[in-house]
Design an enzyme around this catalytic site. Structure first.
Site, mmCIF file in Angstrom:
data_model
loop_
_atom_site.group_PDB
_atom_site.id
_atom_site.type_symbol
_atom_site.label_atom_id
_atom_site.label_comp_id
_atom_site.label_asym_id
_atom_site.label_seq_id
_atom_site.Cartn_x
_atom_site.Cartn_y
_atom_site.Cartn_z
ATOM 1 N N GLU A 1 0.789 -1.229 0.000
ATOM 2 C CA GLU A 1 0.000 0.000 0.000
ATOM 3 C C GLU A 1 0.824 1.282 0.000
ATOM 4 O OE1 GLU A 1 0.474 -1.321 4.367
ATOM 5 O OE2 GLU A 1 0.160 -2.324 2.459
ATOM 6 N N HIS B 1 -8.700 -3.488 -0.572
ATOM 7 C CA HIS B 1 -7.890 -3.625 0.646
ATOM 8 C C HIS B 1 -6.788 -2.558 0.672
ATOM 9 C CE1 HIS B 1 -6.073 -5.818 4.042
ATOM 10 N NE2 HIS B 1 -4.923 -5.452 3.496
ATOM 11 N N GLU B 2 -6.066 -2.427 -0.438
ATOM 12 C CA GLU B 2 -4.958 -1.460 -0.467
ATOM 13 C C GLU B 2 -5.484 -0.025 -0.372
ATOM 14 O OE1 GLU B 2 -2.401 -2.958 0.167
ATOM 15 O OE2 GLU B 2 -2.735 -4.934 -0.704
ATOM 16 N N HIS C 1 -6.118 0.959 3.162
ATOM 17 C CA HIS C 1 -4.913 1.341 3.901
ATOM 18 C C HIS C 1 -4.664 2.851 3.845
ATOM 19 C CE1 HIS C 1 -3.023 -2.179 5.545
ATOM 20 N NE2 HIS C 1 -3.006 -2.835 4.403
ATOM 21 N N GLU D 1 -3.765 -3.948 9.923
ATOM 22 C CA GLU D 1 -4.440 -4.922 9.062
ATOM 23 C C GLU D 1 -5.860 -5.279 9.487
ATOM 24 O OE1 GLU D 1 -3.563 -5.416 6.211
ATOM 25 O OE2 GLU D 1 -1.432 -4.930 6.189
ATOM 26 N N ASP E 1 9.073 -9.636 9.510
ATOM 27 C CA ASP E 1 8.432 -10.282 8.354
ATOM 28 C C ASP E 1 8.071 -11.738 8.636
ATOM 29 O OD1 ASP E 1 8.633 -8.006 6.943
ATOM 30 O OD2 ASP E 1 10.226 -8.662 5.601
ATOM 31 N N TYR F 1 -4.674 -10.050 10.356
ATOM 32 C CA TYR F 1 -5.717 -9.706 9.381
ATOM 33 C C TYR F 1 -7.087 -10.176 9.862
ATOM 34 C CZ TYR F 1 -1.991 -8.829 5.951
ATOM 35 O OH TYR F 1 -0.896 -8.329 5.294
#
Length: 510
Positions: free
Chosen positions: A154, A178-179, A182, A201, A265, A273
């Site tokens: 995003e 979704h993006e 953000h 998220e 990560d 999410y």
């Protein structure tokens, strides 16, 4: 690696090299000197000189091209370091709305324009109606080369997405919603630490599904959310519910990181999410009125815009905004304590009601039952017309078929012949499921489809599960895994290569 240098064979056009950066979570420190934490926000400007025949784009509110193929960028709004991004490649653009354009390699630009013409503005307008003004000026989308390992990133003003979204039928626009979401949750109001990634998220999943409900209706959104819940179930079954990563507030201990090299990560999974989505849905359930909760979200964005915050800030503001709920002590209802949501691993204590999706799920479940039977009742099967089914309904059907697999002898071959819309689909979500069904049913005649799909893209979420399925299958599927990997390895992102090597038991350099 933060700065990804792609050879021509890792691109769609296969003619010129390509470079992109990926900052999330803590990788931009290798790109420029910065406080590489989401708790610090700043504006930036950059001057980028590139060779003839290449174009540079960045996540910036303004840019201009000067002489000598030099590009100058400015980001006027404060952002965290992980949202600074640069791409240099053979890329062109096309307008798809009053404040949106698509960027892609020349061979993809027509498909990108066709897929997204007019749709982005609709999503932006609904987002603004729900969450307040869109502050970033432009919203452009850049279609990355097929080796890009994520669905989307995003980066403000310029979302990076996988070319898998070019389904040809506008059916995979959920990733873009979704993006876009953000833009408010994550980019404008940001988690202060990666241990509270759910603030980015979980709220974004909730916002995505609010926009989707406005645009596509509740049944469709519930169906999409049911797909998400199934992924959460799979993840928790695979890791064990009690795994410490299955908490919303993940402890990334600094001392622990030094010894073990924990990269934020590696904590990436479905929990922030989907469990995050359940917690935000629970807050909405406590309020008990959708428009009141929408008003709260707008006030929340307005209160914390351009700041980095913790869950305590979020929940404190929630209780302050709804004093009557604070008085009732909703933060400590037994079994649903806010503290338990944040700090106890496991399945969400509250699940939003997805029953409106039943009208789309039931026919898919019944059809899967028919295909799993010993003697196929072709009359009943032919009576079901799937031509009008949208992607997530077909995905749900295939998930049911996969759960029932292996099917009785010959059934999958017949299913394949009967529904070319599925077995010959170009849509990545359908291809992924069809590949799983092929492997689970040892349908050797269609192994080439698995190979073709893995040759066509390198998205982590599609690639790794298929290698796991091949490696967990027969001798033949293991051979298929080795053969496919040796052919496609050079076109994969290095992290994805290493993950696949681990699955296939090939040594990974430490």
């Amino acid at each position: 690696p933060q700065v990804c240098w792609l050879s021509p064979e890792q691109t769609a056009g296969k003619q010129k090299p390509y470079m992109y950066t990926q900052g999330q979570a803590v990788l931009n420190r290798s790109f420029f000197p910065c406080f590489d934490t989401p708790s610090v926000k700043f504006t930036y400007s950059a001057t980028v000189k590139v060779p003839e025949g290449f174009t540079a784009v960045m996540s910036a509110t303004s840019w201009e091209k000067q002489k000598d193929n030099t590009f100058v960028f400015k980001m006027a709004q404060p952002i965290p370091s992980y949202l600074i991004a640069l791409v240099v490649g053979d890329i062109v653009s096309a307008d798809v709305g009053p404040r949106s354009r698509v960027w892609a390699e020349p061979c993809l630009i027509e498909a990108a324009k066709k897929e997204y013409d007019g749709v982005i503005e609709e999503f932006l307008a609904v987002g603004e109606k729900l969450f307040g003004p869109y502050v970033w000026g432009r919203y452009d989308i850049l279609f990355m080369p097929p080796s890009f390992p994520f669905g989307g990133m995003e980066n403000p003003c310029l979302t990076f997405v996988t070319p898998c979204l070019l389904a040809g039928d506008r059916s995979l626009v959920d990733v873009v919603i979704h993006e876009i979401s953000h833009s408010w949750f994550g980019n404008l109001v940001t988690n202060a630490t990666w241990g509270e990634f759910w603030l980015n998220e979980g709220f974004t999943m909730y916002a995505q599904r609010r926009i989707s409900t406005e645009v596509y209706g509740l049944p469709y959104t519930c169906l999409e959310a049911a797909t998400g819940r199934a992924l959460l179930r799979q993840h928790m079954d695979a890791t064990g519910e009690e795994h410490p990563l299955n908490k919303l507030r993940v402890v990334i201990e600094p001392a622990f990181c030094l010894f073990l090299g924990v990269n934020p990560d590696d904590t990436y999974n479905e929990t922030p999410y989907e469990k995050g989505y359940c917690f935000v849905s629970y807050l909405a359930h406590l309020v008990g009125n959708q428009s009141k909760f929408d008003a709260f979200l707008q006030a929340y964005v307005n209160r914390f815009k351009f700041q980095s915050i913790t869950a305590d800030d979020t929940l404190g503001f929630f209780l302050e905004y709804f004093p009557e709920l604070k008085e009732k002590g909703v933060d400590s209802i037994p079994g649903f304590e806010f503290d338990r949501w944040l700090n106890t691993p496991g399945w969400p204590p509250y699940l939003p009601d997805l029953s409106p999706g039943q009208q789309l799920m039931r026919p898919a479940e019944e059809l899967a039952e028919l295909w799993a039977a010993d003697g196929l009742n072709m009359e009943a099967i032919e009576a079901v017309d799937i031509t009008g089914w949208r992607t997530y309904q077909l995905v749900y059907f295939l998930d049911q078929v996969l759960q029932k697999s292996p099917l009785p002898e010959g059934n999958v071959e017949r299913l394949s012949k009967m529904y070319p819309k599925i077995s010959k689909a170009q849509n990545a979500e359908l291809r992924l499921r069809w590949c799983h069904i092929i492997l689970k049913n040892n349908l050797e005649a269609e192994y080439s489809k698995v190979k073709d799909f893995l040759h066509s893209q390198g998205k982590q979420k599609y690639t790794l599960p298929l290698y796991r399925a091949m490696w967990g299958g027969s001798e033949a599927t293991r051979a298929l895994a080795m053969e496919t990997f040796s052919a496609t390895a050079p076109q994969l992102h290095v992290n994805v290569q290493n993950y696949v090597k681990k699955i296939l038991g090939l040594g990974v350099p430490e």
